[in-house]
Design a protein around this motif. Structure first.
Motif, PDB file in Angstrom:
ATOM      1  N   PHE A 647       0.830  -1.189   0.000  1.00 22.43           N
ATOM      2  CA  PHE A 647       0.000   0.000   0.000  1.00 22.43           C
ATOM      3  C   PHE A 647       0.872   1.250   0.000  1.00 22.43           C
ATOM      4  O   PHE A 647       0.637   2.194  -0.756  1.00 22.43           O
ATOM      5  N   PHE A 648       1.882   1.208   0.851  1.00 25.29           N
ATOM      6  CA  PHE A 648       2.749   2.374   0.979  1.00 25.29           C
ATOM      7  C   PHE A 648       3.413   2.716  -0.360  1.00 25.29           C
ATOM      8  O   PHE A 648       3.373   3.842  -0.828  1.00 25.29           O
ATOM      9  N   TRP A 649       3.983   1.695  -0.955  1.00 26.90           N
ATOM     10  CA  TRP A 649       4.780   1.950  -2.162  1.00 26.90           C
ATOM     11  C   TRP A 649       3.899   2.264  -3.372  1.00 26.90           C
ATOM     12  O   TRP A 649       4.092   3.242  -4.071  1.00 26.90           O
ATOM     13  N   LEU A 678       2.808   5.650   9.249  1.00 27.67           N
ATOM     14  CA  LEU A 678       3.955   5.543  10.158  1.00 27.67           C
ATOM     15  C   LEU A 678       3.566   4.714  11.379  1.00 27.67           C
ATOM     16  O   LEU A 678       4.339   3.892  11.861  1.00 27.67           O
ATOM     17  N   LYS A 679       2.341   4.922  11.836  1.00 24.91           N
ATOM     18  CA  LYS A 679       1.884   4.132  12.986  1.00 24.91           C
ATOM     19  C   LYS A 679       1.802   2.649  12.629  1.00 24.91           C
ATOM     20  O   LYS A 679       2.247   1.791  13.389  1.00 24.91           O
ATOM     21  N   THR A 689      10.501   5.130  11.361  1.00 20.32           N
ATOM     22  CA  THR A 689       9.206   5.757  11.595  1.00 20.32           C
ATOM     23  C   THR A 689       9.275   6.750  12.752  1.00 20.32           C
ATOM     24  O   THR A 689       8.677   7.823  12.690  1.00 20.32           O
ATOM     25  N   GLU A 690      10.040   6.381  13.782  1.00 20.76           N
ATOM     26  CA  GLU A 690      10.152   7.291  14.927  1.00 20.76           C
ATOM     27  C   GLU A 690      10.921   8.564  14.555  1.00 20.76           C
ATOM     28  O   GLU A 690      10.576   9.660  14.985  1.00 20.76           O
ATOM     29  N   VAL A 691      11.937   8.408  13.721  1.00 22.50           N
ATOM     30  CA  VAL A 691      12.714   9.582  13.302  1.00 22.50           C
ATOM     31  C   VAL A 691      11.806  10.556  12.545  1.00 22.50           C
ATOM     32  O   VAL A 691      11.782  11.757  12.810  1.00 22.50           O
ATOM     33  N   ILE A 692      11.029  10.024  11.623  1.00 24.54           N
ATOM     34  CA  ILE A 692      10.161  10.895  10.838  1.00 24.54           C
ATOM     35  C   ILE A 692       9.082  11.521  11.725  1.00 24.54           C
ATOM     36  O   ILE A 692       8.748  12.692  11.586  1.00 24.54           O
TER      37      ILE A 692
END
Length: 871
Positions: A647-649, A678-679, A689-692
RNA sequence: GGGCGAUUAGCUCAGUUGGUUAGAGCGUCUGGUUUACACCCAGAAGGCCAAUGGUUCGAAUCCAUUAUCGCCCACCA
């Protein structure tokens, strides 16, 4: 001010400091909240001896996914890390180190040796802790345990004493697996089998001729066994015979026992009760004396005359020579058999009788509602209190448990829990207790000697789920036990999982865990077991983390794996997931470039959904939330990960972000979609994900955010379909361009005639941009454009004038081919729709679907045929 | 000897309770400096779902048999 982050994700820059931040925030430590149901995983203790390998890494990745998911869901989630003293394994390792210096443990003596081991363990514990952290494991370090901690040791003693008092532990002189190298007993499961080319010796044996692979054991023979119904020997049963041997005649009794296969060999078996499991059992059944001839060093004992002091191998050579001289050797054949070897050091096992401590698995106990340990352990899996995933391992478990023999738990090694048994120095009375008794109950003497043996390492690991939680009175125990999932490799189902079930149901009356998730084993690129001796295909997770980042390594260990099945891992796979991590980074980079400071404050609400594309992406996302949540709940981690990845890509990056580059950009939805993704990704790829998340200027860390919930208000089925049509149109035009090698820079025009013209009109901008059109005509109906390529989609006609580029011949061929395949397709549907059985049995829904398919196909067929004619 | 698993595109694998014109990633081929990403984008080729038989209106999916590979268990001396 718009934000710009680096062009590529640099895992090394963030991982260590981020882990520290998580740990310091207290996010790893759950708070007991009695209004909520906890989620608990006990981390299988990695051996205190070794380095982190891919198997551990996979285990950590899967467990961390579960823990992060449940934590986000709001469940108090405990993941308790720890290490195991790994008795034999650790002792061997240290002995090996000492051997390099030419020292044995006996040179040092017990105390000094243990000091060495402790130092070694301390060092390797530090290593493994660092490596567990490297994997991003969000386990609760404040509750870390070690099997030799005081508290755990106390539990080990208590359980031993309790079992002794309940009559489930006894001391007996029985046959055990003995490793002469480790100088210790081994449990049945600690024995491996290795095929070996051996010889079968046929020997003259008084009135018998019989076959053996171990002629040296003849010195310990006390009987000959035959099948009770074997006519050849029936008359001899019960009689005693004098057998000529290399040390003179000796007496054997003939017994009838069903264990003997009359078809094999001569149908008569020499019985050496002290050095063969089968023979020991036969001897027990018939009250045959046991004569031990091999000692704990694997050497012939003093009752072996001139062979005394020889190793079994030496003795075999000599005894064969002597037998030959005496004419006792009839013939020698080649024979392949399974040699039993020590699973730790590979030395061949010597079965021998010895005084050891055993757990009685067939004795009924009050504490088990008058059931045996075996019965109880079978019951909790049969009645579903414990569910094994995948379920096919139930059968394996049952089979093992049903055939379990009394478990020898004493070991003659030094490293481990000392057996809590004391012998009075005066009268030898046995006292079983954790602490040294004050005075002997038999003779009032006050001096005692503790049993020198230690406990099987699996005895203490069998208590792992509760000994770590301050059983029986600790708050943690009361709240977090039984644990939710035990996740481990199927290779230790017997060693550990089964024994945890056995020990825990007895000691606590509870099951240790509700689910057992068994992962497969990691294999190399060629499907072979990974081993350091094959450095070309052996992969060190730490190297990979260094090269590609932890998130990539985690994904490559989770996606593509299914429970209980082995998985191949190789570098290209990991680098592939690194590309995905970078994709996450860059799409976020794009979103951030489009949001300014104020936009970061936007809080999503459904009113912000505007365009068709918005509805589509939100609705599809909603669907992904639903599906991935279900997959994780059902332990289908690979499926969940793969769905989010796809889904993301494709949907988010390749379509929605591209659409966002035009007039329809909606910052609120862009932000909402990214945040939700991200969640969803966080349990799988926690670092990036945490960095973003941090770049999005969030107050709370992502690790503590809540897991997205699907919302029926965000499901737009109709719009999803209608957007899908747009995407199909764009793809169709792109395909046409590629077919005719239209240079990407060249803008072309197109006409679309469709009953959906109003919807399409609203999407004019993205269609034109994504398909690279300079002119676009959208009408309900219209005439075919001259010299154009025609593409038919259900209820949509697309004409692309390509003038001189249209190759009539090529186009005719293409149309014919397409018409052909359409006709076949229609035929296939027809055969369904003309089938009475189908019409009677299939769901109406399905039949309607087929009808629509047919209609659409027919529709297209007509248009294509018309097109072919007009070409 | 008993049990279990695997067999789907060149490679690695998905395919959840039988109904999609059988999917993905890598690799291959053709194009490509377009408001993030060449660790990228657009497009394409590529499959009798190991074999045979059965159940069913309908099978990659369920059943049986076989073959090849792998694993586990077992006291054939």
């Amino acid at each position: 001010m718009k934000k710009e982050i680096e062009k590529a994700y640099n895992a090394k820059k963030y991982e260590d400091s981020l882990y520290k931040k998580w740990e310091e925030s207290g996010a790893f430590s759950p708070k007991i909240d009695k209004s909520k149901k906890p989620f608990t995983i006990m981390m299988p203790p990695p051996n205190a001896t070794g380095q982190l390998h891919l198997g551990h890494a996979m285990m950590l990745a899967i467990e961390d996914i579960m823990i992060r998911y449940h934590r986000m869901k709001g469940d108090p989630s405990l993941w308790l890390p720890g290490t195991d003293h790994a008795a034999i394994a650790t002792q061997n390792k240290v002995e090996q180190e000492l051997a390099k210096k030419g020292i044995t443990r006996h040179d040092l003596g017990r105390e000094k040796f243990l000091k060495e081991v402790r130092a070694y363990v301390k060092n390797s514990q530090g290593t493994i802790r660092r490596q567990i952290r490297k994997m991003g494991s969000s386990c609760d370090w404040t509750r870390e345990r070690y099997t030799l901690d005081d508290g755990l040791s106390k539990v080990v003693e208590d359980v031993f004493v309790k079992m002794y008092k309940d009559g489930l532990i006894y001391r007996g002189d029985r046959i055990v697996n003995w490793c002469p190298r480790c100088h210790s007993t081994l449990s049945d499961d600690e024995v491996d089998y290795k095929s070996e080319n051996a010889k079968m010796y046929w020997i003259k044996y008084g009135p018998f001729v019989l076959a053996t692979t171990r002629p040296e054991t003849k010195l310990g023979d006390t009987a000959v066994a035959v099948h009770p119904k074997d006519k050849r020997y029936k008359e001899m049963i019960g009689k005693k015979y004098q057998i000529p041997g290399v040390l003179g005649d000796f007496e054997v009794i003939v017994v009838g026992d069903k264990a003997v296969d009359p078809e094999f060999g001569s149908g008569a078996v020499k019985v050496t009760p002290a050095h063969s499991f089968t023979d020991f059992e036969i001897a027990q059944r018939h009250n045959v004396p046991v004569k031990k001839i091999i000692d704990e060093d694997g050497k012939m004992m003093e009752n072996c005359g001139k062979y005394e002091g020889m190793t079994t191998a030496e003795c075999r050579k000599e005894i064969l020579k002597d037998m030959e001289k005496m004419g006792l050797l009839e013939k020698v054949e080649d024979y392949e058999h399974k040699l039993s070897v020590c699973y730790r050091c590979g030395s061949s096992i010597e079965p021998l009788t010895s005084k050891q401590w055993f757990v009685d698995v067939n004795k009924k106990a009050k504490r088990l509602n008058n059931k045996t340990l075996k019965e109880k352990s079978l019951e909790v899996v049969k009645d579903g209190s414990i569910k094994i995933i995948p379920s096919r391992f139930n059968k394996t478990y049952f089979h093992w448990m049903e055939n379990l023999r009394d478990w020898c738990v004493s070991r003659q090694i030094w490293w481990g829990h000392r057996i809590p048994v004391w012998y009075c120095k005066k009268c030898g009375e046995v006292h079983v207790s954790g602490d040294k008794p004050i005075k002997c109950s038999g003779c009032s003497h006050k001096e005692f000697k503790q049993d020198p043996d230690t406990l099987d390492t699996w005895f203490s690991s069998g208590l792992w789920t509760f000994s770590t939680l301050d059983w029986p009175n600790g708050e943690d125990y009361k709240y977090f036990h039984p644990t939710s999932v035990l996740e481990t490799g199927y290779d230790i189902l017997f060693f550990w999982v089964a024994r945890m079930i056995l020990m825990t149901t007895y000691a606590t009356g509870e099951v240790p865990f509700k689910n057992v998730y068994l992962h497969g084993l990691i294999r190399d690129k060629n499907g072979e077991k990974m081993s350091k001796s094959k450095p070309e295909t052996c992969i060190d997770p730490l190297d990979m983390i260094d090269k590609y980042g932890t998130d990539s390594v985690r994904l490559s260990l989770v996606i593509g794996g299914t429970p209980g099945n082995d998985m191949r891992v190789y570098e290209e796979k990991i680098s592939g997931y690194r590309n995905f991590i970078n994709k996450i980074w860059n799409s976020s980079r794009f979103v951030l470039m489009n949001l300014d400071e104020e936009d970061l404050q936007i809080e999503f609400n459904p009113k912000m959904i505007k365009s068709l594309a918005d509805k589509w992406i939100v609705s599809r996302l909603n669907e992904i939330i639903k599906e991935s949540t279900k997959d994780i709940e059902k332990h289908r981690f690979s499926d969940a990960g793969m769905k989010i990845y796809d889904f993301f890509w494709s949907e988010f990056c390749n379509w929605y972000l591209e659409i966002s580059k035009g007039d329809l950009q909606n910052k609120a939805i862009l932000k909402y979609t990214l945040e939700t993704l991200l969640k969803l990704l966080h349990p799988f790829t926690p670092f990036v994900t945490e960095v973003i998340w941090g770049e999005l200027k969030k107050e709370k860390m992502l690790i503590s955010e809540s897991w997205p919930k699907p919302d029926p208000k965000l499901a737009f089925a109709k719009e999803e379909k209608s957007m899908q049509r747009i995407l199909n149109i764009v793809s169709a035009i792109r395909r046409a361009r590629a077919d005719y090698n239209v240079p990407p820079g060249k803008q072309i025009s197109a006409a679309i005639y469709s009953k959906y013209h109003k919807d399409l009109e609203a999407q004019r901008e993205p269609i034109m941009r994504l398909a690279r059109l300079e002119e676009l005509e959208i009408k309900e109906k219209g005439k075919k454009l001259p010299k154009s390529k025609a593409v038919m989609l259900p209820h949509i006609e697309i004409y692309i004038p390509l003038e001189e580029m249209v190759d009539v011949e090529k186009e005719t061929l293409r149309l014919k081919k397409e018409i052909e395949s359409l006709k076949e397709y229609i035929e296939k549907i027809d055969s369904k729709l003309n089938n009475k059985g189908f019409l009677n049995n299939a769901k109406q829904e399905l039949i309607d679907q087929e009808k629509i398919k047919k209609e659409d196909a027919n529709n297209n067929l007509q248009k294509l045929e018309k097109e072919l004619k007009e070409l």
